[in-house]
Design a protein around this motif. Structure first.
Motif, PDB file in Angstrom:
ATOM      1  N   THR A  13       6.924   9.548   5.761  1.00 16.65           N
ATOM      2  CA  THR A  13       5.994   9.888   4.681  1.00 16.65           C
ATOM      3  C   THR A  13       5.552   8.658   3.903  1.00 16.65           C
ATOM      4  O   THR A  13       4.375   8.497   3.575  1.00 16.65           O
ATOM      5  CB  THR A  13       6.665  10.874   3.698  1.00 16.65           C
ATOM      6  OG1 THR A  13       7.094  12.009   4.441  1.00 16.65           O
ATOM      7  CG2 THR A  13       5.710  11.313   2.611  1.00 16.65           C
ATOM      8  N   ARG A  14       6.503   7.775   3.595  1.00 21.30           N
ATOM      9  CA  ARG A  14       6.144   6.590   2.801  1.00 21.30           C
ATOM     10  C   ARG A  14       5.262   5.643   3.615  1.00 21.30           C
ATOM     11  O   ARG A  14       4.409   4.952   3.055  1.00 21.30           O
ATOM     12  CB  ARG A  14       7.398   5.893   2.279  1.00 21.30           C
ATOM     13  CG  ARG A  14       8.261   6.759   1.353  1.00 21.30           C
ATOM     14  CD  ARG A  14       7.444   7.493   0.293  1.00 21.30           C
ATOM     15  NE  ARG A  14       8.237   8.423  -0.509  1.00 21.30           N
ATOM     16  CZ  ARG A  14       7.745   9.218  -1.432  1.00 21.30           C
ATOM     17  NH1 ARG A  14       6.436   9.247  -1.675  1.00 21.30           N
ATOM     18  NH2 ARG A  14       8.530  10.024  -2.120  1.00 21.30           N
ATOM     19  N   LEU A  15       5.473   5.619   4.929  1.00 21.75           N
ATOM     20  CA  LEU A  15       4.551   4.851   5.774  1.00 21.75           C
ATOM     21  C   LEU A  15       3.163   5.490   5.750  1.00 21.75           C
ATOM     22  O   LEU A  15       2.144   4.787   5.666  1.00 21.75           O
ATOM     23  CB  LEU A  15       5.078   4.761   7.210  1.00 21.75           C
ATOM     24  CG  LEU A  15       6.192   3.727   7.424  1.00 21.75           C
ATOM     25  CD1 LEU A  15       6.893   3.964   8.761  1.00 21.75           C
ATOM     26  CD2 LEU A  15       5.644   2.306   7.376  1.00 21.75           C
ATOM     27  N   ASP A  16       3.119   6.815   5.801  1.00 25.56           N
ATOM     28  CA  ASP A  16       1.827   7.504   5.678  1.00 25.56           C
ATOM     29  C   ASP A  16       1.156   7.157   4.347  1.00 25.56           C
ATOM     30  O   ASP A  16      -0.038   6.878   4.293  1.00 25.56           O
ATOM     31  CB  ASP A  16       2.014   9.032   5.747  1.00 25.56           C
ATOM     32  CG  ASP A  16       2.252   9.519   7.174  1.00 25.56           C
ATOM     33  OD1 ASP A  16       1.865   8.803   8.117  1.00 25.56           O
ATOM     34  OD2 ASP A  16       2.813  10.613   7.333  1.00 25.56           O
ATOM     35  N   ASN A  17       1.947   7.205   3.269  1.00 25.06           N
ATOM     36  CA  ASN A  17       1.410   6.857   1.947  1.00 25.06           C
ATOM     37  C   ASN A  17       0.830   5.450   1.953  1.00 25.06           C
ATOM     38  O   ASN A  17      -0.278   5.219   1.472  1.00 25.06           O
ATOM     39  CB  ASN A  17       2.525   6.868   0.872  1.00 25.06           C
ATOM     40  CG  ASN A  17       3.184   8.212   0.652  1.00 25.06           C
ATOM     41  OD1 ASN A  17       4.269   8.270   0.091  1.00 25.06           O
ATOM     42  ND2 ASN A  17       2.550   9.288   1.079  1.00 25.06           N
TER      43      ASN A  17
ATOM     44  N   VAL B  21      -0.500  -5.286  -0.864  1.00 24.68           N
ATOM     45  CA  VAL B  21      -1.585  -4.366  -1.241  1.00 24.68           C
ATOM     46  C   VAL B  21      -1.050  -3.333  -2.237  1.00 24.68           C
ATOM     47  O   VAL B  21      -1.654  -3.070  -3.277  1.00 24.68           O
ATOM     48  CB  VAL B  21      -2.180  -3.631  -0.015  1.00 24.68           C
ATOM     49  CG1 VAL B  21      -3.255  -2.637  -0.462  1.00 24.68           C
ATOM     50  CG2 VAL B  21      -2.766  -4.612   0.996  1.00 24.68           C
ATOM     51  N   LEU B  22       0.112  -2.768  -1.929  1.00 24.35           N
ATOM     52  CA  LEU B  22       0.690  -1.745  -2.808  1.00 24.35           C
ATOM     53  C   LEU B  22       1.005  -2.311  -4.198  1.00 24.35           C
ATOM     54  O   LEU B  22       0.806  -1.636  -5.211  1.00 24.35           O
ATOM     55  CB  LEU B  22       1.953  -1.133  -2.172  1.00 24.35           C
ATOM     56  CG  LEU B  22       1.718   0.124  -1.321  1.00 24.35           C
ATOM     57  CD1 LEU B  22       0.753  -0.111  -0.178  1.00 24.35           C
ATOM     58  CD2 LEU B  22       3.027   0.686  -0.797  1.00 24.35           C
ATOM     59  N   LEU B  42       7.418   1.176  -1.726  1.00 21.22           N
ATOM     60  CA  LEU B  42       7.775  -0.241  -1.593  1.00 21.22           C
ATOM     61  C   LEU B  42       9.198  -0.401  -1.062  1.00 21.22           C
ATOM     62  O   LEU B  42       9.467  -1.276  -0.237  1.00 21.22           O
ATOM     63  CB  LEU B  42       7.607  -0.963  -2.941  1.00 21.22           C
ATOM     64  CG  LEU B  42       6.144  -1.266  -3.302  1.00 21.22           C
ATOM     65  CD1 LEU B  42       6.017  -1.660  -4.773  1.00 21.22           C
ATOM     66  CD2 LEU B  42       5.585  -2.386  -2.415  1.00 21.22           C
ATOM     67  N   ALA B  43      10.107   0.452  -1.537  1.00 21.33           N
ATOM     68  CA  ALA B  43      11.494   0.369  -1.062  1.00 21.33           C
ATOM     69  C   ALA B  43      11.550   0.648   0.442  1.00 21.33           C
ATOM     70  O   ALA B  43      12.288  -0.007   1.191  1.00 21.33           O
ATOM     71  CB  ALA B  43      12.379   1.350  -1.827  1.00 21.33           C
TER      72      ALA B  43
END
Lengths: 496, 496
Positions: A13-17, B21-22, B42-43
């Motif tokens: 999910t965080r990669l998707d984000n 970017v984030l 980020l984590a």
């Protein structure tokens, strides 16, 4: 085991984000020179996502979770099932296929642009043939029952089939055609000229942004920017980004574009917090997503009640341009119904004929009964049959949409599904909230949003579209509500 | 083997790009409600980066590449060595340490803010004690020769040691103090009042953005936004983002802030394309980076020659505010030299005394000769000794900087290193381009940028800072050039 599964889902999910942030930036602020490096970044994250979702360890974790799933509370079980489906789908598509399709669609988008500029479909047909063949292979890899197009529909609207759609779209097409026949003699009674006067861009944006906040879009968990094509993307339910575009000589573009996107955005902002970090923390399908955007754009913001509340605001923002208008004349202007060549510029009624046309061509491409080279002729014949207009050249006809060039076969029906669902939802809402229309005319949108939150948004992607519609509307997909809705509106606008 | 290494480096680099970017988005556009989800994203990326860099496979690939490295062309060999150093460093720091430090600095930043608001160092001392202990452990984990602070310096300025810095900073401090003693009697002859008149914010931003493009910052591979604290970040040499801030009553903030960041930005834009996708596609160190930003901010944009060219532009932008000014009066205003309590608001001369103070405290904290609780007293005594001013409370003194709260012990010297390097580079440039100052006064910056590109930028992170300085300036780090530079400038400004 469930902890491990949640770790895998969280990483995916965080990669998707992160990919969504990179794509958003690409469409809004990225300097032109960075196209290549951004592609590298996205390819890297996409590769890591695939690796992580399909690694042997993740498969083992998935299998373990599958065994536990039936003992879980329902929502958790649905989250697990959704993960397993996505994992399974990823496992079915070998990296080689994904890479070939990525290459073919990169070339395809380039060929499409050149063909469109040259107004010549022939320049796109080789690229589209390759994309079509790859999508046929994809259907075989993914598997399907019945028609191969079902595998494509399933990507965007899980569970939907050609057998479901054929009769609904047939009835919808006939219903719209007979409505158009009744409107035609009265068409000169309504003018939309007011929409094409000159409107200051910054003032348009300010007005639109104020209105979507009144509707319920939260700016503390979202924001608005400009881009060439309006879109909504989410990096999490707490970070939902809308874009719109401004046309100084078309009042519809910024305002209705942003209201539409805010409908998508409020859906994402309303997903239950407990789904955060899972693959279910997003809308259920493209069609359900469109039902939310179109609910706000059309059912709410093109209603007579809405303009009772909103017209004074538009008049405050543009006093001179609105000096000869009334809420009623403005309501009629934004509800003009007339056949045209262009899908995105068409009204909420004839729009569906454009979709029915594309659905038919895609379906026939996928089963081989239509050849790519025959698309222009088929397109023009069908335009004439459905809408009574024929494009003078391919750029106004079968080259008008980008979708096929990026491999989005199966996507178009979502737009009309959204229209049908939204009319069904409006009727369901009125059964529970009989004063919904009054709320709108008073600018009280909270009860409307609350109802959508409770019935649709909170569930995220834990249910299939047909389950959602059955649960909320007590009916499967039907064209009846939509035809009733547009017939009523046409009566108000054209006095028929 | 090298192909595998390039794949590993590319993945790590693209994850770095994505994190950048984030982080950029977080500082510029992210809605406030998204703090938690952004931290999760980020984590996740940071964890994947660590995994990827230190996996058994990557270690095996690294070992293979190490064996081949000595046969490679020099730049490729340096790229491999840089990768191996970073891999080694990551392997030395166990995940447990990284997590403890992340927690301690999250708490630390919160405690620092509260302590600063309350003007009371005691509220920060527990958190800072823990951070200091963790940084001491980190020094042991990373290893060092001589002083434990060397391990901290090595993070930001590879190869630099306390033994190098002590004599240079001592001589620099004495030189500045004697210069200040000569300026003091003449201090009333120069006024900087003009800088604090009222300046329209958008006009400031427009002017500053035009100027950095004249200097050579490319907007097709970069852009400018606003943020609370100015910064530069890069997602690739083709995508370099600057930010600045606007203060309507301080003309320096936006303009010099942006010129400073554009110096960082032009460095990143100038890294050789062949390094793209490697860990060497970035500046060599914090100090070398600061040498580039300060070169443009101070050596160029605070020179009399620069204002010969730039003053008419400022006058065009702000005719009424500039009506009583000349290029000379404006040049003097932006070069006022006077001791003050605040590092970031101080001039280019006294700034270094602030750094010398912090360097001494950090060094003594790391070897245990200074205790955290004794920082306020040590700070105030040293301020008095070096600058002749004493803060009335801790918020104006030892709580003014955020750096320690995020664990940035060892960072401060970079700022002064940048000043010393930039003066050394200016002298080296003048030996090869004797007309450099004339170019500046004609607004011809291309030869200057080209020289920096050729001598510094293209190399990226393939050389150590001391190697770069030795190669370009034929000398090790010295304070001599800088003292000569500021003495000349003080002579022009104060007539001493």
């Amino acid at each position: 085991m469930l902890d491990s599964l949640h770790r895998v889902m969280n990483t995916v999910t965080r990669l998707d984000n992160a990919m969504a942030v990179l794509s958003w930036d690409q469409e809004t602020y990225m300097p032109e020179g960075a196209v290549q490096s951004r592609a590298e970044q996205l390819a890297t994250l996409s590769g890591l996502r695939h690796q992580h979702l399909t690694s042997e360890e993740s498969q083992r974790i998935g299998e373990g979770a599958r065994k536990l799933a039936h003992d879980l509370p329902e929502r958790q079980r649905l989250v697990v099932e959704n993960f397993l489906e996505e994992q399974e789908r990823s496992l079915k598509l070998p990296a080689e296929h994904v890479e070939r399709l990525a290459r073919a669609t990169t070339l395809g988008q380039d060929a499409w642009k050149r063909a469109k500029d040259a107004k010549n479909f022939a320049l796109f047909s080789d690229a589209l043939s390759e994309i079509t063949e790859l999508k046929k292979s994809e259907a075989e890899l993914l598997g399907y029952e019945g028609h191969p197009y079902n595998a494509m529909l399933d990507i965007y609207e899980p569970g939907l089939t050609v057998d479901h759609l054929n009769p609904v779209f047939d009835a919808l097409g006939s219903g719209i055609k007979s409505l158009l026949a009744r409107i035609e003699p009265r068409s000169a009674t309504v003018s939309d000229e007011v929409l094409f006067r000159t409107y200051d861009g910054q003032q348009q944006l300010k007005l639109a942004t104020e209105i979507i906040q009144k509707l319920g879009f939260s700016m503390s968990t979202g924001r608005v920017d400009l881009s060439a094509h309006p879109f909504c993307t989410q990096f999490d339910r707490t970070d939902v980004r809308l874009t719109t575009r401004i046309r100084e000589h078309d009042l519809r573009s910024c305002l209705f574009g942003l209201i539409h996107e805010s409908g998508h955005g409020m859906y994402e902002q309303g997903v239950d917090d407990s789904l955060s970090g899972t693959l279910s923390a997003q809308g259920a399908s493209m069609g359900i997503h469109e039902s939310q955007s179109l609910f706000w754009e059309n059912i709410v913001a093109r209603s007579e009640e809405f303009w009772h509340w909103a017209f004074p605001r538009v008049k405050d923002a543009f006093p001179s341009q609105m000096s000869d208008q009334t809420p009623e004349s403005f309501f009629k202007a934004i509800n003009c119904i007339k056949p045209s060549l262009n899908r995105v510029e068409s009204d909420e009624v004839t729009y569906n004929l454009h979709i029915i046309l594309r659905f038919g061509l895609e379906r026939d491409l996928m089963d081989g009964s239509l050849r790519v080279n025959d698309i222009p002729a088929a397109w023009n014949a069908k335009m004439n049959e459905l809408l009574g207009v024929v494009p003078a050249s391919d750029d106004e006809g079968c080259l008008q949409d980008v979708h096929w060039s990026f491999g989005g076969i199966g996507y178009f029906p979502s737009y009309t599904l959204g229209k049908l669902y939204s009319a069904m939802l409006w009727n369901a809402m009125n059964r529970e909230l009989p004063n919904a229309a009054d709320s709108i005319s008073n600018g009280e949108f909270a009860p409307i949003l609350e109802w959508l939150r409770k019935n649709i948004h909170q569930y995220g992607k834990t249910e299939k579209p047909d389950q959602i519609i059955q649960r909320v509307c007590h009916s499967p997909l039907t064209e009846v509500d939509f035809l009733e809705y547009v017939t009523k509106k046409a009566a108000r606008v054209y006095g028929i």
